[in-house]
Scaffold this motif. Sequence first.
Motif, PDB file in Angstrom:
ATOM      1  N   ARG A 116      -8.016   7.333  16.734  1.00 13.53           N
ATOM      2  CA  ARG A 116      -7.304   6.505  16.069  1.00 13.53           C
ATOM      3  C   ARG A 116      -8.376   5.093  15.749  1.00 13.53           C
ATOM      4  O   ARG A 116      -7.969   4.194  14.842  1.00 13.53           O
ATOM      5  CB  ARG A 116      -6.075   5.956  16.626  1.00 13.53           C
ATOM      6  CG  ARG A 116      -5.122   7.250  16.480  1.00 13.53           C
ATOM      7  CD  ARG A 116      -3.806   6.523  15.851  1.00 13.53           C
ATOM      8  NE  ARG A 116      -2.677   7.346  16.554  1.00 13.53           N
ATOM      9  CZ  ARG A 116      -2.110   6.543  17.512  1.00 13.53           C
ATOM     10  NH1 ARG A 116      -1.943   5.301  17.628  1.00 13.53           N
ATOM     11  NH2 ARG A 116      -0.943   7.163  18.068  1.00 13.53           N
TER      12      ARG A 116
ATOM     13  N   THR B  58      -3.110   6.521  -6.885  1.00 16.77           N
ATOM     14  CA  THR B  58      -2.684   5.820  -5.718  1.00 16.77           C
ATOM     15  C   THR B  58      -2.058   6.725  -4.824  1.00 16.77           C
ATOM     16  O   THR B  58      -1.618   7.887  -5.191  1.00 16.77           O
ATOM     17  CB  THR B  58      -1.282   5.157  -6.452  1.00 16.77           C
ATOM     18  OG1 THR B  58      -1.337   4.178  -7.356  1.00 16.77           O
ATOM     19  CG2 THR B  58      -0.265   4.543  -5.224  1.00 16.77           C
ATOM     20  N   LYS B  59      -2.236   6.606  -3.297  1.00 24.53           N
ATOM     21  CA  LYS B  59      -1.691   7.356  -2.267  1.00 24.53           C
ATOM     22  C   LYS B  59      -1.425   6.368  -1.438  1.00 24.53           C
ATOM     23  O   LYS B  59      -1.834   5.656  -0.894  1.00 24.53           O
ATOM     24  CB  LYS B  59      -2.893   8.220  -1.861  1.00 24.53           C
ATOM     25  CG  LYS B  59      -2.478   9.074  -0.871  1.00 24.53           C
ATOM     26  CD  LYS B  59      -3.438  10.020  -0.360  1.00 24.53           C
ATOM     27  CE  LYS B  59      -3.168  10.979   0.769  1.00 24.53           C
ATOM     28  NZ  LYS B  59      -2.415  11.776   0.810  1.00 24.53           N
ATOM     29  N   ALA B  60       0.091   6.563  -0.909  1.00 22.15           N
ATOM     30  CA  ALA B  60       0.679   5.687  -0.066  1.00 22.15           C
ATOM     31  C   ALA B  60      -0.255   5.611   1.269  1.00 22.15           C
ATOM     32  O   ALA B  60      -0.756   6.358   1.938  1.00 22.15           O
ATOM     33  CB  ALA B  60       1.933   6.279   0.651  1.00 22.15           C
ATOM     34  N   GLY B  61      -0.618   4.191   1.462  1.00 24.88           N
ATOM     35  CA  GLY B  61      -1.167   3.880   2.894  1.00 24.88           C
ATOM     36  C   GLY B  61      -2.789   4.168   2.683  1.00 24.88           C
ATOM     37  O   GLY B  61      -3.406   4.118   3.797  1.00 24.88           O
ATOM     38  N   VAL B  62      -3.348   4.560   1.589  1.00 28.20           N
ATOM     39  CA  VAL B  62      -4.559   5.033   1.535  1.00 28.20           C
ATOM     40  C   VAL B  62      -5.212   4.058   0.372  1.00 28.20           C
ATOM     41  O   VAL B  62      -6.052   3.298   0.538  1.00 28.20           O
ATOM     42  CB  VAL B  62      -4.946   6.449   1.119  1.00 28.20           C
ATOM     43  CG1 VAL B  62      -6.358   6.706   1.004  1.00 28.20           C
ATOM     44  CG2 VAL B  62      -4.474   7.179   2.389  1.00 28.20           C
ATOM     45  N   CYS B  63      -4.663   4.124  -0.901  1.00 25.20           N
ATOM     46  CA  CYS B  63      -5.305   3.242  -1.881  1.00 25.20           C
ATOM     47  C   CYS B  63      -4.137   3.106  -2.799  1.00 25.20           C
ATOM     48  O   CYS B  63      -3.322   4.045  -2.931  1.00 25.20           O
ATOM     49  CB  CYS B  63      -6.404   3.900  -2.759  1.00 25.20           C
ATOM     50  SG  CYS B  63      -6.117   5.535  -3.427  1.00 25.20           S
ATOM     51  N   SER B  64      -4.291   2.164  -3.705  1.00 21.46           N
ATOM     52  CA  SER B  64      -3.267   1.760  -4.696  1.00 21.46           C
ATOM     53  C   SER B  64      -3.895   1.486  -5.921  1.00 21.46           C
ATOM     54  O   SER B  64      -4.707   0.389  -6.072  1.00 21.46           O
ATOM     55  CB  SER B  64      -2.215   0.806  -4.233  1.00 21.46           C
ATOM     56  OG  SER B  64      -2.650  -0.303  -3.790  1.00 21.46           O
TER      57      SER B  64
ATOM     58  N   GLY C 213     -10.848   2.586   2.542  1.00 19.92           N
ATOM     59  CA  GLY C 213     -10.446   3.548   1.691  1.00 19.92           C
ATOM     60  C   GLY C 213     -11.265   3.927   0.589  1.00 19.92           C
ATOM     61  O   GLY C 213     -10.961   4.803  -0.140  1.00 19.92           O
TER      62      GLY C 213
ATOM     63  N   GLU D 260     -11.642   7.963   1.140  1.00 19.94           N
ATOM     64  CA  GLU D 260     -10.200   8.588   0.685  1.00 19.94           C
ATOM     65  C   GLU D 260     -10.399   8.574  -0.660  1.00 19.94           C
ATOM     66  O   GLU D 260     -10.030   9.455  -1.599  1.00 19.94           O
ATOM     67  CB  GLU D 260      -9.411   7.832   1.330  1.00 19.94           C
ATOM     68  CG  GLU D 260      -9.129   8.091   2.959  1.00 19.94           C
ATOM     69  CD  GLU D 260     -10.079   7.206   3.576  1.00 19.94           C
ATOM     70  OE1 GLU D 260     -10.744   6.371   2.928  1.00 19.94           O
ATOM     71  OE2 GLU D 260     -10.177   7.247   4.872  1.00 19.94           O
TER      72      GLU D 260
ATOM     73  N   ASP E 278      -9.084  -2.930   1.277  1.00 18.86           N
ATOM     74  CA  ASP E 278      -7.806  -2.562   1.849  1.00 18.86           C
ATOM     75  C   ASP E 278      -7.144  -1.413   0.640  1.00 18.86           C
ATOM     76  O   ASP E 278      -6.007  -1.813   0.046  1.00 18.86           O
ATOM     77  CB  ASP E 278      -6.825  -3.761   1.950  1.00 18.86           C
ATOM     78  CG  ASP E 278      -5.636  -3.599   2.517  1.00 18.86           C
ATOM     79  OD1 ASP E 278      -5.430  -2.598   3.256  1.00 18.86           O
ATOM     80  OD2 ASP E 278      -4.638  -4.232   2.459  1.00 18.86           O
ATOM     81  N   GLY E 279      -7.848  -0.572   0.155  1.00 19.20           N
ATOM     82  CA  GLY E 279      -7.458   0.411  -0.766  1.00 19.20           C
ATOM     83  C   GLY E 279      -7.383   0.228  -2.279  1.00 19.20           C
ATOM     84  O   GLY E 279      -6.788   0.937  -3.122  1.00 19.20           O
TER      85      GLY E 279
END
Lengths: 312, 499
Positions: free
Chosen positions: B141, B264-270, B291, B294, B470-471
């Motif tokens: 993690r 967009t992918k939640a928690g990864v990039c927007s 990100g 990803e 931050d994505g």
Amino acid sequence: MKLDVKHILKTYGIFLAFLLICIILAILSPVFLRWNNILNVIRQSSIYGVMAVGMTFVILSGGIDLSVGSVLALSGIIAAGAATAGVGIFGIVALGLLVGVLCGLFNGLMITLGKITPFVITLGMMSIARGLTLIYSGGRPISGFEGAFRFIGGGFILGIPFPIVILAVTVLIGWLVLTQTRLGRYTYAIGGNEETVKLSGINSNFYKTMVYVISGLTSAMSALILTSRLNSGGPNVGQAYELDVIAAVVIGGTSLSGGRGSVWGTLVGALMISVINNGMNLLGINPFFQLVVKGVIIIGAVFLDRLRDQAN
Amino acid sequence: MEPVLRMQGISKSFPGVRALQNVDFELLPGEVHALVGENGAGKSTLMKILSGVYTPDEGDIQLKGTSVVNAGPKAMLDAGVSVIYQELNLVPHLSVAENVMLGREPRRAGGLIDWKAMRAEVKKLIAQFNLKLDPRTPVYRISPAYQQVVEIIKAISLRSDILVMDEPTASLTGNEVERLFEIIRQLRSQGVSIIYISHRLEELWEVADRVTVLRDGERITTKPLAELTVPDIVRNMVGRELTEQYPVTEIETRDEVLRVEGLTKAGVCSDVSFAVRGGEIVGFSGLVGAGRTEIMQIIFGYLKRDSGKIFIHGKEVDIRSTRDAVRNGIALIPEERKRQGLILGLSVFDNAALAVLDRNSTFGVINFKKLSDLIHRIVETIGVKTPSPRQLVKFLSGGNQQKVVLSKWFVRDCDIYIFDEPTRGIDVGAKVEIYRLMQSLAQRGAAVIMVSSELLEVLNMSDRIQVVYDGRIVKEFRRDEATEEGVMKYALGVAGSVA
Ligand SMILES: Nc1ncnc2c1ncn2[C@@H]1O[C@H](COP(=O)(O)OP(=O)(O)OP(=O)(O)O)[C@@H](O)[C@H]1O
Ligand SMILES: [Mg+2]
């Protein structure tokens, strides 16, 4: 360059061990090297050998197929049913093979799309196929076939038993597919590192499924040989065959973690098991004891394999 | 000063490879000694001999005056030598504390593990470095940088007086590298001697006192860094003058090849949107974990997206799998070579051919003749150092493994090439070759994307730079307006604060 004994032992160890066993048996028993006995040994190994070629694909891809013995029984009983119902030889063969292919397809799809481990799926299939065999046959053997179907297990071509011809052709095709086709190369690659295969733009699920289909197919081929030879399809045949088949593959040097091995090794593994069984029979060794010897040999083969790994 | 370590006349051969030839190496107490050389020069091999993993064919090793050759790994560890290998060796699902104390877990009466003591001990070690890190966190993690730190803490907890770091900064970015340097300086002041291997030559002056250069398994020179410049070291490494580090060419940009809208992918990039034209090289900058990887994996169909559209040559495409992506002409050269780029147990040939088997086969049967020519040519051009294409990839040096990953995609004609950290672990000379190859792809009309944590590389090689924080893409720079400070500011999320 000097002769590197250690290297040779590690690379060809299993072939040498096989030769050694043959030589020892030839000395101990005059019958061993008789032409008839040799044919007999190879014919016996053909049942395991053909299935083991399919199993080699599965194990190379990093999987396992525990259902081969039950699939053999199911294909065999269906073929036997067809044969006694008067279906023609091509119909019998096609039906028998289809059963194997469908079982393999089910295994493959559940493993790839259902994302369940091969061990669990094929363990389930082992039970399902056996159950279907019992249901279909009502628990009784189906026997008594016509001439054409009898040929598969009992016929000769140029003096060579037909099962041996099937084994030879299967090994040859297996080898060609593994070395010369995409399916073969991807099988090794998937066993080596599936994530890399996926990231190379390859539909690894398709190829993984194919591997189980092949295993189902070879189980069905063995079923046809065995059913024809016994002149009977029984609900209980093929029990515990998966052990000998997996043993043949592993003795042949294919790594249980996938990615490394060959069908030639598997062929030697299958012959080895057959030779040992035959030899111990010739020498009149207690069958209970034979099991122990076989176990020791399997462990010994894997141990040899580990030595080879360490050498790398 | 008496050296703590003296390696003399070390030679080592592998089948078909002479990895080291009569190499001398000395390490002084409290010294940071850099070890550099091209990929396959023998750096890692020399260190594995020091740690007892390999036995040398010839030569002697002395620790504080006593000969320890052939002592084996355990004995070397006990004698105070610990090595942080090129490839990290942590157990992902164990906690930080368990990883650090692996094999030396404190026990209570009855043989049970004393978790409290273990955590306390590790906490103390972490505190030494002013880090925010919970010893109970599972290792998978935490970021690669922190994983590296865990390896370091583990090494230090052994109270070694010789510490080897094999390319510790390869997967770290700016701040994390700074952090690591502070740790190294702190260790040096405690009297620990450090051997430091790196392909980022510029950073050597910040931490190291002396440098030893290896070339083709031979020691070329050992000198104080103060007497050398980067070009001096490069000349010693490659044996000739290297004229340019970042080749320049004029490439005409063509029509748009790739356009991404609102990925967009939640928690990864927007809401990631950008476009790349044919002939363009677009760099993606940002911190580890921003990100970038990803985003590229989504475009390549490896990760699923929640929403967003992808257009190729102006037409929307439906990419649901990596196979779809490749069929649409996209190539992704992944960041983690061992896990995602290679099959270690297969040969160089098999690995390099993996992505082009479909194009070189009829009805599934491979045309090996055609394929061999292709593979041999690319392996030659990229300069994979291997005794033969049949060599298993696991026996290649780290940098040469990376070159195999690159080969795999260079042999396939694609419209869009996405490189994720393409030069990680690659030596200076080979880097230039790879930049040239990237440019030749662009020249051919391909759209090239380069995700890289090496700021200089991004600045020098990209026509445009997208900064990810931050994505999100927080800033786009044209080549002429990008500066190190400018990019860094956005990468850290300081400037243009994200709403
Ligand atoms: N176990 C092995 N078997 C065969 N060859 C090996 C083995 N280990 C290393 N080599 C070879 O020895 C040479 C030196 O490798 P080494 O890993 O020491 O290079 P390196 O200087 O660390 O390179 P890099 O910068 O790429 O990490 C290479 O040609 C490599 O292929
Ligand atoms: Mg190395």
